[in-house]
Design a protein around this motif. Sequence first.
Motif, PDB file in Angstrom:
ATOM      1  N   GLY A  84       5.515  13.630  40.021  1.00  0.00           N
ATOM      2  CA  GLY A  84       5.595  12.324  39.327  1.00  0.00           C
ATOM      3  C   GLY A  84       5.066  11.205  40.173  1.00  0.00           C
ATOM      4  O   GLY A  84       4.926  10.074  39.684  1.00  0.00           O
ATOM      5  N   ALA A  85       4.799  11.465  41.470  1.00  0.00           N
ATOM      6  CA  ALA A  85       4.265  10.420  42.343  1.00  0.00           C
ATOM      7  C   ALA A  85       2.763  10.256  42.072  1.00  0.00           C
ATOM      8  O   ALA A  85       2.050  11.253  41.922  1.00  0.00           O
ATOM      9  CB  ALA A  85       4.503  10.773  43.805  1.00  0.00           C
ATOM     10  N   ALA A  86       2.348   8.998  41.985  1.00  0.00           N
ATOM     11  CA  ALA A  86       0.927   8.726  41.767  1.00  0.00           C
ATOM     12  C   ALA A  86       0.148   9.056  43.032  1.00  0.00           C
ATOM     13  O   ALA A  86       0.719   9.083  44.133  1.00  0.00           O
ATOM     14  CB  ALA A  86       0.733   7.267  41.393  1.00  0.00           C
ATOM     15  N   ARG A  87      -1.140   9.284  42.876  1.00  0.00           N
ATOM     16  CA  ARG A  87      -1.959   9.644  44.035  1.00  0.00           C
ATOM     17  C   ARG A  87      -3.152   8.699  44.149  1.00  0.00           C
ATOM     18  O   ARG A  87      -3.602   8.133  43.147  1.00  0.00           O
ATOM     19  CB  ARG A  87      -2.445  11.089  43.909  1.00  0.00           C
ATOM     20  CG  ARG A  87      -1.265  12.041  43.990  1.00  0.00           C
ATOM     21  CD  ARG A  87      -1.597  13.489  43.869  1.00  0.00           C
ATOM     22  NE  ARG A  87      -0.370  14.269  43.953  1.00  0.00           N
ATOM     23  CZ  ARG A  87       0.173  14.688  45.099  1.00  0.00           C
ATOM     24  NH1 ARG A  87      -0.406  14.422  46.248  1.00  0.00           N
ATOM     25  NH2 ARG A  87       1.304  15.371  45.095  1.00  0.00           N
ATOM     26  N   VAL A 209      11.186   3.732  51.963  1.00  0.00           N
ATOM     27  CA  VAL A 209       9.943   4.388  51.537  1.00  0.00           C
ATOM     28  C   VAL A 209       9.577   3.782  50.185  1.00  0.00           C
ATOM     29  O   VAL A 209      10.423   3.664  49.295  1.00  0.00           O
ATOM     30  CB  VAL A 209      10.132   5.915  51.403  1.00  0.00           C
ATOM     31  CG1 VAL A 209       8.887   6.547  50.783  1.00  0.00           C
ATOM     32  CG2 VAL A 209      10.428   6.535  52.766  1.00  0.00           C
ATOM     33  N   LEU A 210       8.322   3.386  50.080  1.00  0.00           N
ATOM     34  CA  LEU A 210       7.833   2.846  48.812  1.00  0.00           C
ATOM     35  C   LEU A 210       7.037   3.940  48.127  1.00  0.00           C
ATOM     36  O   LEU A 210       6.150   4.549  48.741  1.00  0.00           O
ATOM     37  CB  LEU A 210       6.957   1.620  49.078  1.00  0.00           C
ATOM     38  CG  LEU A 210       6.560   0.802  47.858  1.00  0.00           C
ATOM     39  CD1 LEU A 210       7.791   0.126  47.246  1.00  0.00           C
ATOM     40  CD2 LEU A 210       5.535  -0.271  48.235  1.00  0.00           C
ATOM     41  N   LEU A 211       7.357   4.180  46.868  1.00  0.00           N
ATOM     42  CA  LEU A 211       6.773   5.312  46.151  1.00  0.00           C
ATOM     43  C   LEU A 211       6.305   4.828  44.786  1.00  0.00           C
ATOM     44  O   LEU A 211       7.051   4.126  44.086  1.00  0.00           O
ATOM     45  CB  LEU A 211       7.889   6.356  45.979  1.00  0.00           C
ATOM     46  CG  LEU A 211       7.538   7.804  45.733  1.00  0.00           C
ATOM     47  CD1 LEU A 211       6.627   8.353  46.834  1.00  0.00           C
ATOM     48  CD2 LEU A 211       8.838   8.617  45.690  1.00  0.00           C
ATOM     49  N   ARG A 212       5.066   5.185  44.428  1.00  0.00           N
ATOM     50  CA  ARG A 212       4.584   4.764  43.104  1.00  0.00           C
ATOM     51  C   ARG A 212       4.568   5.952  42.149  1.00  0.00           C
ATOM     52  O   ARG A 212       4.086   7.033  42.503  1.00  0.00           O
ATOM     53  CB  ARG A 212       3.194   4.164  43.181  1.00  0.00           C
ATOM     54  CG  ARG A 212       2.723   3.626  41.829  1.00  0.00           C
ATOM     55  CD  ARG A 212       1.357   3.015  41.883  1.00  0.00           C
ATOM     56  NE  ARG A 212       1.348   1.802  42.692  1.00  0.00           N
ATOM     57  CZ  ARG A 212       0.238   1.097  42.933  1.00  0.00           C
ATOM     58  NH1 ARG A 212      -0.924   1.489  42.442  1.00  0.00           N
ATOM     59  NH2 ARG A 212       0.287   0.011  43.672  1.00  0.00           N
ATOM     60  N   ALA A 213       5.093   5.740  40.956  1.00  0.00           N
ATOM     61  CA  ALA A 213       5.095   6.791  39.933  1.00  0.00           C
ATOM     62  C   ALA A 213       3.823   6.696  39.104  1.00  0.00           C
ATOM     63  O   ALA A 213       3.161   5.659  39.073  1.00  0.00           O
ATOM     64  CB  ALA A 213       6.315   6.645  39.037  1.00  0.00           C
ATOM     65  N   THR A 214       3.526   7.786  38.395  1.00  0.00           N
ATOM     66  CA  THR A 214       2.299   7.791  37.590  1.00  0.00           C
ATOM     67  C   THR A 214       2.444   6.937  36.335  1.00  0.00           C
ATOM     68  O   THR A 214       1.490   6.303  35.892  1.00  0.00           O
ATOM     69  CB  THR A 214       1.929   9.225  37.175  1.00  0.00           C
ATOM     70  OG1 THR A 214       3.108   9.827  36.606  1.00  0.00           O
ATOM     71  CG2 THR A 214       1.479  10.045  38.371  1.00  0.00           C
ATOM     72  N   ASP A 215       3.663   6.944  35.772  1.00  0.00           N
ATOM     73  CA  ASP A 215       3.890   6.169  34.535  1.00  0.00           C
ATOM     74  C   ASP A 215       5.387   5.869  34.415  1.00  0.00           C
ATOM     75  O   ASP A 215       6.193   6.390  35.197  1.00  0.00           O
ATOM     76  CB  ASP A 215       3.371   6.957  33.314  1.00  0.00           C
ATOM     77  CG  ASP A 215       3.975   8.351  33.263  1.00  0.00           C
ATOM     78  OD1 ASP A 215       5.215   8.445  33.110  1.00  0.00           O
ATOM     79  OD2 ASP A 215       3.216   9.332  33.411  1.00  0.00           O
ATOM     80  N   ALA A 221      12.117   9.703  35.929  1.00  0.00           N
ATOM     81  CA  ALA A 221      12.349  11.081  36.385  1.00  0.00           C
ATOM     82  C   ALA A 221      12.400  11.134  37.910  1.00  0.00           C
ATOM     83  O   ALA A 221      13.279  11.778  38.498  1.00  0.00           O
ATOM     84  CB  ALA A 221      11.236  11.976  35.851  1.00  0.00           C
ATOM     85  N   LEU A 222      11.479  10.398  38.529  1.00  0.00           N
ATOM     86  CA  LEU A 222      11.396  10.359  39.990  1.00  0.00           C
ATOM     87  C   LEU A 222      12.669   9.749  40.594  1.00  0.00           C
ATOM     88  O   LEU A 222      13.228  10.245  41.571  1.00  0.00           O
ATOM     89  CB  LEU A 222      10.163   9.540  40.374  1.00  0.00           C
ATOM     90  CG  LEU A 222       9.591   9.691  41.781  1.00  0.00           C
ATOM     91  CD1 LEU A 222       9.334  11.153  42.135  1.00  0.00           C
ATOM     92  CD2 LEU A 222       8.288   8.904  41.902  1.00  0.00           C
ATOM     93  N   LYS A 223      13.121   8.702  39.947  1.00  0.00           N
ATOM     94  CA  LYS A 223      14.328   8.004  40.407  1.00  0.00           C
ATOM     95  C   LYS A 223      15.533   8.969  40.386  1.00  0.00           C
ATOM     96  O   LYS A 223      16.276   9.082  41.357  1.00  0.00           O
ATOM     97  CB  LYS A 223      14.577   6.804  39.488  1.00  0.00           C
ATOM     98  CG  LYS A 223      15.749   5.919  39.860  1.00  0.00           C
ATOM     99  CD  LYS A 223      15.758   4.718  38.941  1.00  0.00           C
ATOM    100  CE  LYS A 223      16.867   3.737  39.178  1.00  0.00           C
ATOM    101  NZ  LYS A 223      18.125   4.147  39.648  1.00  0.00           N
ATOM    102  N   HIS A 224      15.667   9.684  39.259  1.00  0.00           N
ATOM    103  CA  HIS A 224      16.792  10.624  39.130  1.00  0.00           C
ATOM    104  C   HIS A 224      16.654  11.792  40.110  1.00  0.00           C
ATOM    105  O   HIS A 224      17.633  12.242  40.687  1.00  0.00           O
ATOM    106  CB  HIS A 224      16.889  11.146  37.692  1.00  0.00           C
ATOM    107  CG  HIS A 224      17.415  10.101  36.773  1.00  0.00           C
ATOM    108  ND1 HIS A 224      16.701   9.632  35.705  1.00  0.00           N
ATOM    109  CD2 HIS A 224      18.564   9.385  36.789  1.00  0.00           C
ATOM    110  CE1 HIS A 224      17.391   8.691  35.098  1.00  0.00           C
ATOM    111  NE2 HIS A 224      18.544   8.520  35.736  1.00  0.00           N
ATOM    112  N   SER A 225      15.417  12.217  40.266  1.00  0.00           N
ATOM    113  CA  SER A 225      15.165  13.346  41.159  1.00  0.00           C
ATOM    114  C   SER A 225      15.571  12.993  42.595  1.00  0.00           C
ATOM    115  O   SER A 225      16.181  13.799  43.299  1.00  0.00           O
ATOM    116  CB  SER A 225      13.689  13.725  41.080  1.00  0.00           C
ATOM    117  OG  SER A 225      13.317  14.490  42.184  1.00  0.00           O
ATOM    118  N   ILE A 226      15.254  11.762  43.002  1.00  0.00           N
ATOM    119  CA  ILE A 226      15.587  11.312  44.367  1.00  0.00           C
ATOM    120  C   ILE A 226      17.102  11.205  44.525  1.00  0.00           C
ATOM    121  O   ILE A 226      17.688  11.672  45.510  1.00  0.00           O
ATOM    122  CB  ILE A 226      14.907   9.959  44.671  1.00  0.00           C
ATOM    123  CG1 ILE A 226      13.384  10.133  44.738  1.00  0.00           C
ATOM    124  CG2 ILE A 226      15.447   9.339  45.961  1.00  0.00           C
ATOM    125  CD1 ILE A 226      12.596   8.841  44.682  1.00  0.00           C
TER     126      ILE A 226
END
Lengths: 387, 254
Positions: A84-87, A209-215, A221-226
């Motif tokens: 889910g992390a943007a690249r 840590v700064l993390l960018r999601a794709t959408d 989803a990323l937030k819950h996963s973390i």
Amino acid sequence: MKIPLAYNLRNLAVRKTTTLMTALGIALSVAILAASLGLVNGLKTVFTGTAHPLQLLVLRKGANSELGSTVPTDAFAILRAKSGAARDSAGEPLASQELVNVANLPSVDNPKGMNITVRGLSATGIEMRSVRLVAGRWFQTGQREVMVGQAVAKRYPSARIGNRIRFGKGDWEIVGVMDGGQSVLTSEIWGNFDQISADYNRQDSSSSVLLRATDPVALDALKHSIEDDRRLNAFAITEKDYYDSQTSSGAPLEFLGIFVAVIMAIGSGFATTNTMYAAVTRRGKEIGTLRILGFSEGSILLSFLAESVLLSALAGILGCLLAMPLNLVTTGIGSMTSFSEIAFRFRIGLTALLSGFAFAIVLGALGGILPARAAARKEILSALRES
Amino acid sequence: MDIVIETKKLSKEYVRDENRVTALKNVDFRVPRGDFLALMGPSGSGKSTLLHLIAAMDRPSSGEVLVLGQELRSLRSRELARWRNAHIGFIFQSFNLIPVLTALENVMLPLKLTALSVKQQSEHATTALQLVELGDRLHHFPRQLSGGQEQRVAIARAIVTDPDFILADEPTGNLDAASANEVLTLLAALNEEHGKTVVMVTHDLHAAHFASTIRHLEKGALLPQGQVPQDWVAAAMTVPVHSRFVGGSEMTAR
């Protein structure tokens, strides 16, 4: 409203000194209120202007700011691998390990020194922010070099390109100035993550840590996963929510501003009442005449109330005019979460001006009601006998 | 006969410094439509009190005032205000113009309570000001007018709603002789040419000369028609000869 407004407007013009002095009293209250609202609005703009809608800030569980948080380096590796992390264009995840601390610099307002946020970050961290170089160059990896935000460069005489500032274990050379627009980034000092974390003996961890999601869906989803990942002992908060929570720094000032405005308003409300009582006394014969001509008690009440409201409307406009130049003023406020100064510009917009104007109108109506009632209740004969 | 104003056993008492003062006692009189009545009497005789009771600016202690056949005491404050606007034109000794309004705006004031449009109000007020020969002073403020002109604006304001009657309280009291004559001639013309009923309070014999009927008040009592107070006879002897002949009886001098 039967009695023409020209009657009230011209009476205000006739007693222009009294009108102006009373209006000035109300205008100051309005200006203070508008300034308080403009201050908070400016602060909110700075914080909300910083946030990217798809970015998450990961902090240690229980921490409420980057300054009080520790995220181990091995956690960063886990975070980078999250789906889910943007690249970026090279296929690398848009994730930035960052170290946040403070440096003390003497400022224009405070020669003894103010805390400035020092952020250690990588090239990816820079890429994830909307910043641009306005002078000099970016810092180089392996060098004791830093960039300063435009607000820092303006407000801190020692923070000029070519100067050296002291924090961590020694001096750092300022090599560039960056513009972060209306955001907190313009109040920060940036340097290479590895270099700065070494200075603070934090090689094995970061602050956040700064993390960018794709959408947006991936963001959730990323937030819950973390938060569900027991290895991390961390939580994720959207950048927007994080900076929204920091606007509370302006709450004491907002409260103080409104408190002072209200106290002043009570005083100027009494001044309005006094002015209008004097007008009613001076115009007893006119009131009696209007009654004889057929104007009812209600018409007299409305007319004098309208006069008071007109007076306060004038004051409202005056107050807004007094407050508006503050839009050009940039000031700083100590953040209670980052323990550093955040520079921002007053933003006295339409809402703040309309609030100030409405405040004046209410003040005029409240201050004028008793004198207007007294005017309406005058006995015709005794009113006519007044000089 | 069409009676505009009628009083029945009208009395008014005041309490002043804990003393009861009788301002009017058992006044009975009638004013027919089209009359120009001068109410005369020395200060404190009750003439202004009578005028105030007719205009319902004050309440009688006893008795009745019927104006256009209506007992005004029964009206509520708001109804009374509307009634005054529709039926009475009031002229004051000190003109009582609104100083911040022009002559035209002053005269338009009573019309604000009517259904007329602003344009119609302006037209009516202009006509009234032209009638009092102030058509060239429409946009002058009271401070820019002479006393006589101010009183003529006040007269225009009193007649602009075409009221049933005009009440004038010492209308020449603040004017020089020439201006007083102009004002009185105007009131007489309104009465004679436009059929307006006028009730004028005055203590000036010369002013009373313009009325068609004179009634005297003495210590709150209305003297029988034709009767003059004794001390007034002595005072009247001091006024110029041309005015003295009007004092002895009900006036039909014009």
